[in-house]
Design a protein around this motif. Structure first.
Motif, PDB file in Angstrom:
ATOM      1  N   GLN A  90       0.823  -1.311   0.104  1.00 12.80           N
ATOM      2  CA  GLN A  90      -0.150  -0.168   0.116  1.00 12.80           C
ATOM      3  C   GLN A  90       0.897   1.283  -0.015  1.00 12.80           C
ATOM      4  O   GLN A  90       1.803   1.405   0.859  1.00 12.80           O
ATOM      5  N   GLN A 135      -4.011   8.280  -3.582  1.00 12.31           N
ATOM      6  CA  GLN A 135      -3.287   8.794  -4.984  1.00 12.31           C
ATOM      7  C   GLN A 135      -3.897   9.918  -5.330  1.00 12.31           C
ATOM      8  O   GLN A 135      -4.975   9.969  -5.768  1.00 12.31           O
ATOM      9  N   LEU A 178      -4.714  10.935  -9.666  1.00  8.34           N
ATOM     10  CA  LEU A 178      -5.304   9.954 -10.783  1.00  8.34           C
ATOM     11  C   LEU A 178      -6.550  10.625 -11.439  1.00  8.34           C
ATOM     12  O   LEU A 178      -7.402  11.091 -10.348  1.00  8.34           O
ATOM     13  N   SER A 236     -10.120  10.604  -9.395  1.00  6.50           N
ATOM     14  CA  SER A 236      -9.931  10.644  -8.096  1.00  6.50           C
ATOM     15  C   SER A 236     -10.806  11.827  -7.494  1.00  6.50           C
ATOM     16  O   SER A 236     -11.551  11.535  -6.155  1.00  6.50           O
ATOM     17  N   ARG A 296      -3.933   3.663  -3.718  1.00  7.30           N
ATOM     18  CA  ARG A 296      -3.618   2.717  -4.679  1.00  7.30           C
ATOM     19  C   ARG A 296      -2.733   1.542  -3.840  1.00  7.30           C
ATOM     20  O   ARG A 296      -2.116   1.819  -2.974  1.00  7.30           O
ATOM     21  N   ARG A 355      -0.127  -2.158  -4.779  1.00  7.18           N
ATOM     22  CA  ARG A 355       0.714  -2.857  -5.941  1.00  7.18           C
ATOM     23  C   ARG A 355       0.397  -4.401  -5.599  1.00  7.18           C
ATOM     24  O   ARG A 355       0.797  -4.792  -4.232  1.00  7.18           O
ATOM     25  N   TRP A 367      -0.723  -2.341 -10.420  1.00  6.65           N
ATOM     26  CA  TRP A 367      -1.168  -1.262  -9.634  1.00  6.65           C
ATOM     27  C   TRP A 367      -2.425  -1.309  -9.546  1.00  6.65           C
ATOM     28  O   TRP A 367      -2.908  -1.308 -10.835  1.00  6.65           O
ATOM     29  N   LEU A 411      -6.302   0.859  -8.352  1.00  4.40           N
ATOM     30  CA  LEU A 411      -6.996   1.800  -7.680  1.00  4.40           C
ATOM     31  C   LEU A 411      -8.051   1.220  -6.876  1.00  4.40           C
ATOM     32  O   LEU A 411      -9.146   0.659  -7.343  1.00  4.40           O
ATOM     33  N   ARG A 423      -7.391  -1.493 -12.668  1.00  5.40           N
ATOM     34  CA  ARG A 423      -5.723  -1.720 -12.636  1.00  5.40           C
ATOM     35  C   ARG A 423      -5.288  -0.716 -13.561  1.00  5.40           C
ATOM     36  O   ARG A 423      -5.642  -0.608 -14.928  1.00  5.40           O
ATOM     37  N   TYR A 424      -4.507   0.369 -13.250  1.00 10.14           N
ATOM     38  CA  TYR A 424      -4.103   1.364 -14.199  1.00 10.14           C
ATOM     39  C   TYR A 424      -2.422   1.325 -14.246  1.00 10.14           C
ATOM     40  O   TYR A 424      -2.217   1.969 -15.071  1.00 10.14           O
TER      41      TYR A 424
END
Length: 122
Positions: free
Chosen positions: A4, A8, A11, A14, A26, A28, A43, A45, A113-114
């Motif tokens: 974590q 974010q 983005l 957001s 966000r 990983r 990564w 969101l 997933r960005y």
């Protein structure tokens, strides 16, 4: 397991998430338990406190180690909490509701997933 990095702030989208009273975060992906949908290094969101429906990808706290976050697929909601499962049941080290039962502490729902933007096919 997840890594974590907190909210974010820049983005796209957001602002809309914040206006609904939830704070985006966000994370990983680490590990193979959610292959093929998610792979290590992806990564995500996550919308904290979002409504969860069966089939959604969610981030939750590991019941026996609340400092550790996990990403799993919500299967059903019962009286004892959400039943969460890995997409890849054969992944080494995978842990889900088959190991620890229903989960109460859902942090949020994965919105997208960005990263990476494109994934190479193998």
């Amino acid at each position: 397991m997840l890594n974590q990095l907190g909210p974010q702030p820049t983005l796209l989208g957001s602002r809309r998430l914040r206006s609904r009273g939830s704070q985006p975060m966000r994370v990983r992906v680490e590990g193979d338990s959610m292959r093929p949908a998610l792979v290590p290094g992806d990564w995500l969101l996550v919308r904290r406190g979002a409504t969860v429906h069966p089939g959604d990808l969610v981030v939750a706290r590991l019941p026996d180690d609340p400092e550790q976050l996990i990403v799993k697929r919500a299967q059903w909601h019962g009286q004892d909490g959400w039943w969460l499962e890995s997409d890849n049941q054969r992944a080494s080290g995978r842990r889900d509701s088959w190991d620890f039962g229903p989960v109460h502490d859902i942090v949020g729902r994965v919105v997208l997933r960005y990263w990476p933007l494109l994934r190479r096919r193998r």
